[in-house]
Scaffold this motif. Structure first.
Motif, PDB file in Angstrom:
ATOM      1  N   SER A   3       0.958  -1.222  -0.013  1.00 28.07           N
ATOM      2  CA  SER A   3      -0.118  -0.020   0.025  1.00 28.07           C
ATOM      3  C   SER A   3       0.958   1.319   0.025  1.00 28.07           C
ATOM      4  N   ARG A   4       2.007   1.119   0.747  1.00 27.94           N
ATOM      5  CA  ARG A   4       2.663   2.212   0.672  1.00 27.94           C
ATOM      6  C   ARG A   4       3.635   2.844  -0.415  1.00 27.94           C
ATOM      7  N   MET A   5       3.990   1.482  -1.206  1.00 23.96           N
ATOM      8  CA  MET A   5       4.562   1.402  -2.481  1.00 23.96           C
ATOM      9  C   MET A   5       3.552   1.940  -3.447  1.00 23.96           C
ATOM     10  N   PHE A   6       2.360   1.552  -3.736  1.00 23.73           N
ATOM     11  CA  PHE A   6       1.413   2.149  -4.483  1.00 23.73           C
ATOM     12  C   PHE A   6       1.011   3.381  -4.113  1.00 23.73           C
ATOM     13  N   GLN A   7       1.022   4.041  -2.964  1.00 20.49           N
ATOM     14  CA  GLN A   7       0.573   5.480  -2.658  1.00 20.49           C
ATOM     15  C   GLN A   7       1.703   6.278  -3.103  1.00 20.49           C
ATOM     16  N   GLY A   8       2.842   5.904  -2.944  1.00 20.24           N
ATOM     17  CA  GLY A   8       4.151   6.615  -3.454  1.00 20.24           C
ATOM     18  C   GLY A   8       3.848   6.766  -4.962  1.00 20.24           C
ATOM     19  N   ILE A   9       3.577   6.003  -5.755  1.00 22.68           N
ATOM     20  CA  ILE A   9       3.269   6.224  -7.196  1.00 22.68           C
ATOM     21  C   ILE A   9       2.281   7.097  -7.535  1.00 22.68           C
ATOM     22  N   VAL A  10       1.051   6.769  -6.741  1.00 17.72           N
ATOM     23  CA  VAL A  10      -0.314   7.726  -6.785  1.00 17.72           C
ATOM     24  C   VAL A  10       0.401   9.248  -6.759  1.00 17.72           C
ATOM     25  N   LEU A  11       1.114   9.467  -5.656  1.00 16.73           N
ATOM     26  CA  LEU A  11       1.277  10.911  -5.325  1.00 16.73           C
ATOM     27  C   LEU A  11       2.201  11.522  -6.528  1.00 16.73           C
ATOM     28  N   GLN A  12       2.901  10.676  -7.182  1.00 15.39           N
ATOM     29  CA  GLN A  12       3.834  11.158  -8.181  1.00 15.39           C
ATOM     30  C   GLN A  12       2.917  11.277  -9.447  1.00 15.39           C
ATOM     31  N   MET A  13       2.077  10.657  -9.679  1.00 22.42           N
ATOM     32  CA  MET A  13       0.987  10.622 -10.625  1.00 22.42           C
ATOM     33  C   MET A  13      -0.110  11.610 -10.840  1.00 22.42           C
ATOM     34  N   LYS A  14      -0.193  12.179  -9.316  1.00 20.19           N
ATOM     35  CA  LYS A  14      -1.317  13.319  -9.097  1.00 20.19           C
ATOM     36  C   LYS A  14      -0.892  14.343  -9.733  1.00 20.19           C
ATOM     37  N   VAL A  31      -6.738   0.902  -1.025  1.00 23.14           N
ATOM     38  CA  VAL A  31      -5.278   0.894  -0.187  1.00 23.14           C
ATOM     39  C   VAL A  31      -4.342   2.045  -0.847  1.00 23.14           C
ATOM     40  N   ALA A  32      -4.777   2.748  -1.818  1.00 22.21           N
ATOM     41  CA  ALA A  32      -3.966   3.915  -2.256  1.00 22.21           C
ATOM     42  C   ALA A  32      -4.827   4.972  -3.037  1.00 22.21           C
ATOM     43  N   CYS A  33      -4.680   6.173  -3.044  1.00 21.53           N
ATOM     44  CA  CYS A  33      -5.909   7.038  -3.392  1.00 21.53           C
ATOM     45  C   CYS A  33      -5.169   8.486  -3.553  1.00 21.53           C
ATOM     46  N   SER A  34      -5.335   9.166  -4.611  1.00 25.19           N
ATOM     47  CA  SER A  34      -4.769  10.753  -4.748  1.00 25.19           C
ATOM     48  C   SER A  34      -5.614  11.628  -3.802  1.00 25.19           C
ATOM     49  N   ASP A  35      -7.056  11.116  -3.575  1.00 25.70           N
ATOM     50  CA  ASP A  35      -7.876  11.662  -2.665  1.00 25.70           C
ATOM     51  C   ASP A  35      -7.679  10.791  -1.014  1.00 25.70           C
ATOM     52  N   LEU A  36      -6.830  11.427  -0.356  1.00 25.12           N
ATOM     53  CA  LEU A  36      -6.446  10.970   0.739  1.00 25.12           C
ATOM     54  C   LEU A  36      -7.228  10.277   1.959  1.00 25.12           C
ATOM     55  N   SER A  37      -8.599  11.019   1.748  1.00 24.78           N
ATOM     56  CA  SER A  37      -9.662  10.904   2.823  1.00 24.78           C
ATOM     57  C   SER A  37     -10.276   9.424   2.235  1.00 24.78           C
ATOM     58  N   ARG A  38     -10.124   8.984   1.111  1.00 24.91           N
ATOM     59  CA  ARG A  38     -10.415   7.719   0.801  1.00 24.91           C
ATOM     60  C   ARG A  38      -9.839   6.479   1.107  1.00 24.91           C
ATOM     61  N   GLY A  40      -8.345   3.335   2.800  1.00 22.39           N
ATOM     62  CA  GLY A  40      -8.864   2.782   3.795  1.00 22.39           C
ATOM     63  C   GLY A  40     -10.363   2.412   3.920  1.00 22.39           C
ATOM     64  N   THR A  41     -11.033   3.251   3.019  1.00 23.78           N
ATOM     65  CA  THR A  41     -12.575   3.161   2.822  1.00 23.78           C
ATOM     66  C   THR A  41     -12.749   1.668   1.957  1.00 23.78           C
ATOM     67  N   LYS A  42     -14.050   1.180   2.164  1.00 25.76           N
ATOM     68  CA  LYS A  42     -14.625   0.293   1.360  1.00 25.76           C
ATOM     69  C   LYS A  42     -15.250   0.603   0.212  1.00 25.76           C
ATOM     70  N   TRP A  43     -15.195  -0.152  -0.705  1.00 23.54           N
ATOM     71  CA  TRP A  43     -15.950   0.010  -2.095  1.00 23.54           C
ATOM     72  C   TRP A  43     -16.256  -1.391  -2.587  1.00 23.54           C
ATOM     73  N   GLU A  44     -17.067  -2.029  -1.747  1.00 23.13           N
ATOM     74  CA  GLU A  44     -17.269  -3.492  -2.044  1.00 23.13           C
ATOM     75  C   GLU A  44     -17.977  -3.578  -3.423  1.00 23.13           C
ATOM     76  N   ASN A  45     -18.738  -2.807  -3.619  1.00 16.28           N
ATOM     77  CA  ASN A  45     -19.766  -2.948  -4.942  1.00 16.28           C
ATOM     78  C   ASN A  45     -18.770  -2.867  -6.293  1.00 16.28           C
ATOM     79  N   ALA A  46     -17.741  -1.933  -6.039  1.00 16.57           N
ATOM     80  CA  ALA A  46     -16.835  -2.042  -7.470  1.00 16.57           C
ATOM     81  C   ALA A  46     -16.055  -3.300  -7.351  1.00 16.57           C
TER      82      ALA A  46
END
Length: 360
Positions: A3-14, A31-38, A40-46
């Motif tokens: 997750s930390r590795m993914f987030q590092g890439i996300v921040l660069q792409m942002k 586990v990683a998102c450019s919108d930091l508030s999301r 850890g949240t669940k998106w089970e339908n997706a």
């Protein structure tokens, strides 16, 4: 860690787009998102929709998704990008490529450490070592040294990180936690590496651990090995270096296997053979009949290369007094330490006795 590795890439792409970019796990957790508030949240339908379609670009609730590949037949991770248009599709594909590459690199590094650890502990067949090294793009024929770092007193988990910081080249050096108190550094070295260079590396580790974590260590150094399959043997050499040093060089905290000398041979002998040797050498009386003063005299005599004058000077005794003591030793043991052959036998006998005492 993923997750930390993914987030590092996300921040660069942002920085390259104003669209939301992220990674969703198979259970629906972001586990990683450019919108930091999301994060850890669940998106089970997706997640459920991705699991059904799995291949190609999946469009759902205004987002484009693409599964990451290479770890399981099941959906484990997927990249997602805000939007369902062509730009979102292209950005999603590029994101998946970036995430896939990073994850493959991370897994390969993790697998290399595990691979090395399995070799050290003899958990892999010799025939499989060559095959696995090719799969991991590992150079099997390279000069390497094993440094076994054993923590004394209290073990500190952070010691692994400290050693890793000292040797950050993860392509050529591997820091592996073997147990709660033991760390192994597998270090790639030059073909012509010298003993003093290895001692310098070990001293650096010892001093850093002592200054930063306040822990004492003893470090065993193996002989150089040129092939991966020989790392297990090198690891055993480092272990022997520590154990032999514990018996014959109690004041040393860094012990090189190649400098163990006769102590290494004695350590490998059965105790019954050692006892027989002592019985044969001391026919007149046992070594225990020698008092502390006599043993100190013998030790000093050896340290001064069997030189009577130099030894008497170091002991602050008259030369005739030292000669008298040597005659006394000869009378008790039958060995005249002024004769080179007798001195060698006596020196070995003392080491054998010390070894036996360490086994009791």
């Amino acid at each position: 860690m993923s997750s930390r590795m993914f987030q590092g890439i996300v921040l660069q792409m942002k920085e390259a787009t104003n669209r939301v970019i992220g990674v969703i796990e198979g259970n629906g957790t972001i586990v990683a998102c450019s919108d930091l508030s999301r994060i850890g949240t669940k998106w089970e339908n997706a997640a459920a929709e991705i699991a059904i379609q799995s291949e190609g670009i999946v469009k759902f609730e205004g987002y484009s998704f693409k599964t990451l590949v290479g770890w399981s037949a099941q959906f484990v991770f997927a990249a997602f990008v805000e939007g369902e248009d062509d730009n979102a599709r292209s950005l999603c594909v590029l994101s998946a490529v970036a995430f896939n590459g990073a994850k493959t690199y991370y897994d390969e590094k993790h697998d290399k450490s595990t691979f090395i650890k399995n070799i050290l502990l003899d958990n892999i067949l010799p025939g499989d070592i060559y095959i696995r090294s090719r799969e991991l793009h590992f150079e099997s024929v390279r000069p390497r040294i094993i440094f076994l770092i054993r923590q004394l007193d209290v073990a500190e988990i952070a010691a692994v990180d400290v050693v890793q910081q000292l040797h950050p080249d993860k392509q050529h050096d591997f820091v592996i936690s073997i147990s709660e108190s033991e760390i192994v550094l597998v270090k790639e070295v030059d073909t012509e590496v010298e003993t003093r260079d290895l001692s310098k590396i070990a001293t650096g580790i010892e001093h850093t651990l002592k200054s930063e974590l306040m822990i004492r260590t003893v470090i065993g150094i193996s002989s150089p090995t040129s092939n991966l399959k020989d790392l297990a043997t090198a690891y055993k050499e480092a272990q022997v270096a520590i154990e032999v040093g514990k018996v014959f060089d109690t004041e040393k905290t860094i012990i090189n296997y190649e400098n163990l000398g006769i102590g290494r041979l004695i350590y490998q002998l059965p105790t019954t053979m050692c006892e027989m040797f002592l019985t044969e050498v001391f026919k007149k009386s046992t070594i225990d009949s020698l008092d502390r003063e006599t043993l100190d005299t013998i030790q000093s005599f050896f340290e001064n290369n069997l030189n009577v004058s130099e030894t008497s000077r170091k002991l602050f005794v008259h030369r005739n007094t030292l000669v008298y003591r040597l005659e006394k030793i000869k009378k008790l043991t039958g060995l005249d330490l002024r004769e080179f052959d007798h001195a060698i036998i006596f020196k070995v006998a003392l080491m054998v006795k010390k070894y036996l005492q360490s086994r009791w």
